[in-house]
Design a protein around this motif. Structure first.
Motif, PDB file in Angstrom:
ATOM      1  N   ILE A  79       0.833  -1.203   0.000  1.00  9.82           N
ATOM      2  CA  ILE A  79       0.000   0.000   0.000  1.00  9.82           C
ATOM      3  C   ILE A  79       0.871   1.257   0.000  1.00  9.82           C
ATOM      4  O   ILE A  79       0.552   2.234  -0.685  1.00  9.82           O
ATOM      5  N   ASN A  80       1.984   1.254   0.717  1.00 12.96           N
ATOM      6  CA  ASN A  80       2.885   2.411   0.712  1.00 12.96           C
ATOM      7  C   ASN A  80       3.492   2.658  -0.658  1.00 12.96           C
ATOM      8  O   ASN A  80       3.691   3.802  -1.058  1.00 12.96           O
ATOM      9  N   HIS A  81       3.780   1.597  -1.407  1.00 12.93           N
ATOM     10  CA  HIS A  81       4.299   1.748  -2.765  1.00 12.93           C
ATOM     11  C   HIS A  81       3.246   2.405  -3.654  1.00 12.93           C
ATOM     12  O   HIS A  81       3.556   3.287  -4.456  1.00 12.93           O
ATOM     13  N   TYR A  82       2.003   1.985  -3.490  1.00 16.75           N
ATOM     14  CA  TYR A  82       0.917   2.566  -4.280  1.00 16.75           C
ATOM     15  C   TYR A  82       0.694   4.034  -3.912  1.00 16.75           C
ATOM     16  O   TYR A  82       0.454   4.869  -4.783  1.00 16.75           O
ATOM     17  N   LYS A  83       0.791   4.356  -2.635  1.00 17.80           N
ATOM     18  CA  LYS A  83       0.646   5.754  -2.209  1.00 17.80           C
ATOM     19  C   LYS A  83       1.742   6.622  -2.813  1.00 17.80           C
ATOM     20  O   LYS A  83       1.491   7.748  -3.240  1.00 17.80           O
ATOM     21  N   ALA A  84       2.972   6.094  -2.857  1.00 18.75           N
ATOM     22  CA  ALA A  84       4.076   6.832  -3.468  1.00 18.75           C
ATOM     23  C   ALA A  84       3.805   7.043  -4.959  1.00 18.75           C
ATOM     24  O   ALA A  84       4.097   8.105  -5.513  1.00 18.75           O
ATOM     25  N   MET A  85       3.240   6.036  -5.616  1.00 19.69           N
ATOM     26  CA  MET A  85       2.928   6.169  -7.029  1.00 19.69           C
ATOM     27  C   MET A  85       1.837   7.204  -7.250  1.00 19.69           C
ATOM     28  O   MET A  85       1.902   7.979  -8.207  1.00 19.69           O
ATOM     29  N   THR A  86       0.836   7.264  -6.384  1.00 23.30           N
ATOM     30  CA  THR A  86      -0.217   8.265  -6.561  1.00 23.30           C
ATOM     31  C   THR A  86       0.343   9.681  -6.403  1.00 23.30           C
ATOM     32  O   THR A  86      -0.107  10.593  -7.082  1.00 23.30           O
ATOM     33  N   ARG A  87       1.354   9.859  -5.550  1.00 17.56           N
ATOM     34  CA  ARG A  87       1.995  11.172  -5.424  1.00 17.56           C
ATOM     35  C   ARG A  87       2.683  11.551  -6.733  1.00 17.56           C
ATOM     36  O   ARG A  87       2.647  12.705  -7.149  1.00 17.56           O
ATOM     37  N   VAL A  88       3.317  10.579  -7.376  1.00 19.01           N
ATOM     38  CA  VAL A  88       3.968  10.836  -8.666  1.00 19.01           C
ATOM     39  C   VAL A  88       2.916  11.190  -9.711  1.00 19.01           C
ATOM     40  O   VAL A  88       3.094  12.130 -10.491  1.00 19.01           O
ATOM     41  N   LEU A  89       1.800  10.476  -9.710  1.00 20.16           N
ATOM     42  CA  LEU A  89       0.728  10.756 -10.672  1.00 20.16           C
ATOM     43  C   LEU A  89       0.129  12.145 -10.451  1.00 20.16           C
ATOM     44  O   LEU A  89      -0.175  12.860 -11.415  1.00 20.16           O
ATOM     45  N   ILE A  90      -0.025  12.553  -9.205  1.00 16.24           N
ATOM     46  CA  ILE A  90      -0.534  13.894  -8.903  1.00 16.24           C
ATOM     47  C   ILE A  90       0.453  14.958  -9.395  1.00 16.24           C
ATOM     48  O   ILE A  90       0.060  15.980  -9.959  1.00 16.24           O
ATOM     49  N   TYR A  91       1.739  14.696  -9.197  1.00 19.63           N
ATOM     50  CA  TYR A  91       2.763  15.618  -9.691  1.00 19.63           C
ATOM     51  C   TYR A  91       2.683  15.739 -11.215  1.00 19.63           C
ATOM     52  O   TYR A  91       2.750  16.839 -11.768  1.00 19.63           O
ATOM     53  N   ILE A  92       2.533  14.620 -11.896  1.00 24.38           N
ATOM     54  CA  ILE A  92       2.448  14.626 -13.366  1.00 24.38           C
ATOM     55  C   ILE A  92       1.222  15.417 -13.818  1.00 24.38           C
ATOM     56  O   ILE A  92       1.296  16.206 -14.763  1.00 24.38           O
ATOM     57  N   LYS A  93       0.116  15.229 -13.133  1.00 27.15           N
ATOM     58  CA  LYS A  93      -1.118  15.938 -13.486  1.00 27.15           C
ATOM     59  C   LYS A  93      -0.940  17.446 -13.355  1.00 27.15           C
ATOM     60  O   LYS A  93      -1.464  18.218 -14.159  1.00 27.15           O
TER      61      LYS A  93
END
Length: 145
Positions: free
Chosen positions: A54-68
């Motif tokens: 779950i922590n890996h997925y949370k880190a990925m969502t932060r990257v996706l938010i940055y990209i957006k």
């Protein structure tokens, strides 16, 4: 990713849909062709494709938010740039908490345009910070040749 974030193999509960995680990381890997600033974060996330948490997925969502939020950013290649090759390298000694291997990175410029970059775990464990830096420099030297 948050500065100082250290992802581990078993740092939280397993993510409920590992296939979704793999698909997202795969799509992010293609994005690094035009967004080299994402290379390190995506390299970190791609280490855990076999068993994401779950922590890996949370880190990925932060990257996706940055990209957006930074859709208009990317590489710009100017035709009026000089033909001078510049290269930079760096390493992070024993930064992987699971394997204690160092991470090397380099970027190569032709004039003012970025043409080559890489961020990867070193093949062997370095005994010192200097050794990790020399390995990174050797990899960058091979690339610039």
């Amino acid at each position: 990713m948050i500065k100082g974030t250290s992802l581990h193999q078993e740092d939280s509960n397993p993510f409920h849909d590992p296939i979704l995680y793999r698909q997202l990381v795969g799509r992010l890997l293609y994005l690094t062709d035009t967004r080299p600033g994402l290379s390190f974060a995506i390299q970190q996330l791609s280490q855990f494709m076999a068993s994401p948490t779950i922590n890996h997925y949370k880190a990925m969502t932060r990257v996706l938010i940055y990209i957006k939020g930074t859709v208009g950013q990317g590489l710009l290649y100017l035709g009026s740039s000089t033909l001078q090759i510049k290269g930079f390298s760096d390493s992070d000694w024993a930064s992987c908490p699971d394997t204690r291997r160092s991470i090397s990175a380099y970027c190569m410029y032709l004039g003012d345009s970025l043409v080559s970059w890489k961020c990867k775990k070193q093949n062997t464990v370095s005994r010192s910070f200097s050794e990790a830096e020399y390995r990174a420099l050797a990899i960058a030297s091979c690339e610039i040749q």
